[in-house]
Design an enzyme around this catalytic site. Structure first.
Site, short mmCIF file in Angstrom:
data_model
loop_
_atom_site.label_atom_id
_atom_site.label_comp_id
_atom_site.label_asym_id
_atom_site.label_seq_id
_atom_site.Cartn_x
_atom_site.Cartn_y
_atom_site.Cartn_z
N PHE A 1 9.74 -11.99 83.13
CA PHE A 1 8.75 -13.06 83.01
C PHE A 1 8.87 -13.65 81.61
O PHE A 1 8.47 -13.01 80.64
CB PHE A 1 7.37 -12.47 83.27
CG PHE A 1 6.26 -13.47 83.43
CD1 PHE A 1 6.15 -14.23 84.58
CD2 PHE A 1 5.30 -13.63 82.44
CE1 PHE A 1 5.10 -15.13 84.75
CE2 PHE A 1 4.25 -14.52 82.60
CZ PHE A 1 4.15 -15.28 83.75
N THR B 1 7.19 -16.17 76.16
CA THR B 1 7.27 -16.14 74.70
C THR B 1 8.63 -16.59 74.18
O THR B 1 9.67 -16.28 74.76
CB THR B 1 6.97 -14.71 74.19
OG1 THR B 1 5.66 -14.34 74.61
CG2 THR B 1 7.06 -14.62 72.69
N GLY C 1 4.44 -17.70 70.38
CA GLY C 1 3.94 -16.65 71.25
C GLY C 1 2.58 -17.03 71.80
O GLY C 1 2.44 -17.52 72.92
N SER C 2 1.53 -16.84 70.97
CA SER C 2 0.17 -17.13 71.43
C SER C 2 -0.03 -18.60 71.77
O SER C 2 -0.76 -18.94 72.70
CB SER C 2 -0.84 -16.70 70.36
OG SER C 2 -0.75 -15.31 70.12
N GLY D 1 10.39 -8.44 78.45
CA GLY D 1 10.66 -7.13 79.03
C GLY D 1 11.58 -7.21 80.22
O GLY D 1 11.44 -8.10 81.08
N ARG E 1 -10.65 25.51 71.57
CA ARG E 1 -10.32 25.77 70.16
C ARG E 1 -11.58 26.28 69.46
O ARG E 1 -12.55 25.54 69.28
CB ARG E 1 -9.84 24.49 69.50
CG ARG E 1 -9.62 24.57 68.00
CD ARG E 1 -8.39 25.34 67.64
NE ARG E 1 -7.97 25.06 66.27
CZ ARG E 1 -6.95 25.66 65.67
NH1 ARG E 1 -6.23 26.56 66.33
NH2 ARG E 1 -6.64 25.35 64.43
N ARG F 1 -17.59 12.25 67.66
CA ARG F 1 -16.28 11.62 67.54
C ARG F 1 -15.67 11.30 68.90
O ARG F 1 -14.98 10.29 69.05
CB ARG F 1 -15.31 12.55 66.78
CG ARG F 1 -15.67 12.78 65.33
CD ARG F 1 -14.81 13.86 64.71
NE ARG F 1 -13.43 13.42 64.49
CZ ARG F 1 -12.46 14.21 64.02
NH1 ARG F 1 -12.71 15.49 63.76
NH2 ARG F 1 -11.26 13.73 63.82
N GLY G 1 -3.93 19.67 63.31
CA GLY G 1 -2.48 19.68 63.19
C GLY G 1 -1.79 19.73 64.54
O GLY G 1 -0.72 19.13 64.72
N GLU H 1 1.18 -10.36 75.66
CA GLU H 1 0.32 -11.20 76.51
C GLU H 1 -0.78 -11.87 75.69
O GLU H 1 -1.84 -12.23 76.22
CB GLU H 1 -0.30 -10.38 77.66
CG GLU H 1 0.70 -9.84 78.65
CD GLU H 1 1.39 -10.92 79.46
OE1 GLU H 1 0.77 -11.99 79.66
OE2 GLU H 1 2.54 -10.72 79.87
#
Length: 710
Positions: free
Chosen positions: A166, A169, A174-175, A208, A343, A365, A438, A461
């Protein structure tokens, strides 16, 4: 809800493995199976498979992947770029061969399409995006933007006789799609369009599937008829490679743009066209056509209607990205919350450690993002159905004013939905990564790949910040029509109908007497309505002030984005998400055992999102005094505490099987350390010394010899 058959719920959703997570599962206030069935619904949950039995659609997809050696995980092996792309193409081909979703099912049950993309993406986004671009972006563009004369392409798409991309761009645009410079001049002498790139800046770029594998492209170009009149952007089917040899077609220069930060199984490419001739019939002519003699015709009465219909058609990619982003957030939360429930660190006494999920900070969080995943997932599905309604109208004879307005409204929702979903997912995935300490930084636990693969959702997009201007412009145009001509605030999906009470809403103030009274999403819903009205008024006044000061339209819009139009668009979309999820979770047929947990999710998402606008609520006078802000904060913490024991069960509802999730610290059995240790030992050559050591130990430099050279 329809009664269960074929062995009931247990056959569809088998027991989860026993293990350390069992303690949290036992404390859940609801049955996770019942919530799955309520959220998915029988029509989406069940689908005919290759056998006579009715099976769980997701389970069928996941089983197909897990039982096929082509989809085996390559743990401990770093695939080369070429090998990864080869695997992605072969896997895409295999998915097509499975015929997981027949055309009739796609049309009859549009949500099954979203489910298939989500399932493939949970396994690997490169596979999902490759499939999506070929089948649904390329294929859907031909189906929905073309006509009967283009149906010949559909069997070739399904059989992979051709492979599509497709191409909108360009290297330099682009935009700003309206400024695309690829041209399509019509030649009536041969009844052909001449596709041409005027220079390298007009090369199609970032497309793509174009890099190595696509044979055909839907190419967007400016359509010119004889006499030099430009009719704006239209789409054309253009063959770019030979289907047998994959060599470029005459006049086409096509190639690969190289390695990216993520999604490297997808071959993004570029193409330039040098006077490439295609038949007149390869113009996708749903919204405009050219006669053999060269006359431009369109079924729409004016350009605005045609443009509105085109916007709705082009919204598919953005709506898809909303769903893709939420899948990424779900995966990250599944990993982080299962990790947090197993954990154990610190505790009230030296000999006792508690799961980190018990800590208020960890809840604060992660749990608002869990609520966001549920709320945005519902919005994503509902918006996908809205888009399906638009597409069905385009395929029929409905090309009137309502259809055009529906296209504009969906365009506005998709243009803000993509930024909200992709940004929420990007922040949420990073929070999940950090919440796992970690261990979250180990590649084998997948959080890094999720973050990198979600990152482009913020850009392709349409850049998020640019897209938000589309939504604010839509809202401001409605206010202008209301102020100047008395037009009513109304839209086909009723997302703006509340603005009819615009003056009255602006006079409202926050009046909740206690924290308990804030624990329902109706409270932040009312606050959001005020916030949108306030930002709409402020943005409108700012624009007019800029114009009175001598700014032209371009300058006025540019100077009214930050603090005005930008938060307006986000607040409007957040209000839409909050309203839809509130109505969904408070509908009469919600099973009684699920009402409390769904109500808490709805309230938490609404309050948490609203809290990010606290300064504006005080600035505009909706909040006054310190108690208003404190009530919202305390309500958020109370809801996190209430949802803590439900967190693992809520993850069980949204998490895919372990093979698909592919994260040792996120496995369903909760054997955190055992799974992680096993995964580390499975890494190739983990116990071997470096391969380069032998040569280094023989030829390693001596300090004395270096000193003498100095």
């Amino acid at each position: 809800m329809a009664p269960l058959s074929e062995g009931g719920t247990d056959a569809l959703l088998p027991d989860l493995p026993k293990g350390p997570l069992q303690a949290y599962r036992a404390r859940a206030s609801f049955c996770w199976r019942e919530l799955v069935l309520f959220l998915e619904g029988e029509d989406v949950l069940r689908l005919k498979w290759a056998t006579p039995r009715l099976l769980h659609f997701q389970k069928a997809i996941f089983s197909a992947l897990e039982n096929d050696p082509l989809f085996a995980r390559s743990h401990g092996e770093d695939l080369s770029l070429e090998k990864y792309r080869e695997l992605s193409f072969l896997r895409c081909k295999r998915v097509m061969e499975y015929s997981l979703l027949p055309v009739e099912e796609m049309v009859a049950r549009p949500l099954s399409v979203q489910t298939l993309i989500a399932c493939l993406g949970m396994y690997d986004w490169s596979l999902a995006v490759k499939f999506l671009l070929h089948m649904l972006t390329f294929g859907s563009a031909i189906y929905s933007s073309g006509s009967e004369r283009h149906l010949k392409y559909l069997p070739k798409i399904f059989n992979m006789d051709i492979f599509g991309c497709f191409a909108v761009t360009e290297l330099s645009h682009g935009s700003n799609a309206k400024a695309i410079r690829t041209t399509a001049h019509y030649d009536p002498a041969t009844e052909e369009f001449i596709i041409h790139s005027p220079d390298f800046e007009a090369a199609k770029f970032w497309v793509g599937n174009m890099g190595k594998t696509a044979t055909h492209a839907v190419v967007f170009a400016q359509l010119y008829t004889p006499g030099g009149q430009c009719h704006g952007l239209h789409s054309f089917v253009v063959q770019i490679r030979n289907t047998k040899t994959l060599l470029p077609m005459p006049g086409v220069m096509v190639g690969d743009i190289g390695k990216k930060l993520g999604l490297n199984g997808v071959d993004n490419g570029f193409a330039m066209f040098h006077k490439v001739r295609i038949p007149r019939q390869d113009l996708l002519n749903r919204t405009g056509d050219v006669t053999p003699e060269g006359t431009y015709i369109t079924p729409f009465k004016d350009d605005r209607q045609r443009f509105g219909a085109s916007l709705g058609t082009l919204s598919f990619g953005r709506v898809a990205i909303v769903g893709m982003s939420i899948v990424n957030l779900k995966l990250a939360l599944s990993i982080a919350l299962r990790f947090s429930a197993t954990r154990c660190q610190f505790g009230p006494s030296d000999g006792e450690e508690v799961p980190v999920l018990e800590y208020q900070t960890q809840q604060w969080r992660l749990l608002p993002y869990l609520a966001a995943a549920y709320a945005l997932d519902h919005f994503s599905k509902s918006l996908f159905l809205d888009l399906a309604e638009l597409q069905q109208g385009l395929m029929g004879t409905d090309q009137g004013a309502r259809q055009a307005e529906l296209g504009r409204e969906i365009h506005a929702l998709a243009s803000a939905g993509k930024p909200l979903a992709s940004w929420t997912a990007q922040r949420g995935i990073q929070e999940c990564r950090e919440a796992c300490g970690g261990h979250g930084y180990l590649a084998v636990n997948r959080l890094g790949d999720l973050r990198n693969d979600n990152d482009p959702n913020c850009t392709y997009e349409g850049d998020n910040n640019i897209l938000l201007q589309q939504t604010s412009s839509y809202l401001l145009s409605l206010l202008a029509c209301h102020v100047q001509g008395g037009a009513r605030f109304e839209s086909p999906l009723r997302t703006v109908d509340f603005l009819q009470a615009y003056p009255d809403i602006l006079g409202q103030r926050f009046t909740c007497p206690s924290v308990d009274s804030c624990l329902d999403s109706s409270v932040p819903l009312a606050a959001y309505e005020w916030l949108v009205c306030y930002l709409l008024r402020e943005s409108y006044q700012k624009l007019n002030q800029e114009k009175r000061s001598g700014s032209n339209d371009f300058e006025a819009r540019n100077n009214s984005q930050v603090y005005y139009c930008h938060p307006l668009a986000l607040a409007f979309l957040e209000l839409t998400v909050v309203r839809r999820f509130h109505e969904y979770t408070h509908q009469p047929h919600v099973p009684p055992p699920l009402r409390a947990v769904l109500g808490r999710l709805s309230a938490l998402y609404a309050l948490w999102s609203l809290s990010q606008h606290t300064a504006l609520l005080y600035q505009g006078g909706y909040f006054s005094g310190e108690q208003a802000g404190k009530m919202i904060q305390n309500a958020i913490l109370d809801l996190c505490s209430q949802l803590k024991d439900d967190a693992v069960a809520l993850v069980d509802v949204i998490a895919p099987p372990d093979f698909v999730l592919d994260s040792p610290i996120g496995r369903a059995d909760g054997e955190l350390y055992k799974n992680l240790w096993t995964a580390v030992l499975l890494e190739s050559r983990v116990l071997e010394r470096p391969s380069w050591w032998s040569e280094f130990s023989v030829h390693k430099p001596r300090i004395g010899s270096l000193k003498s050279k100095l």
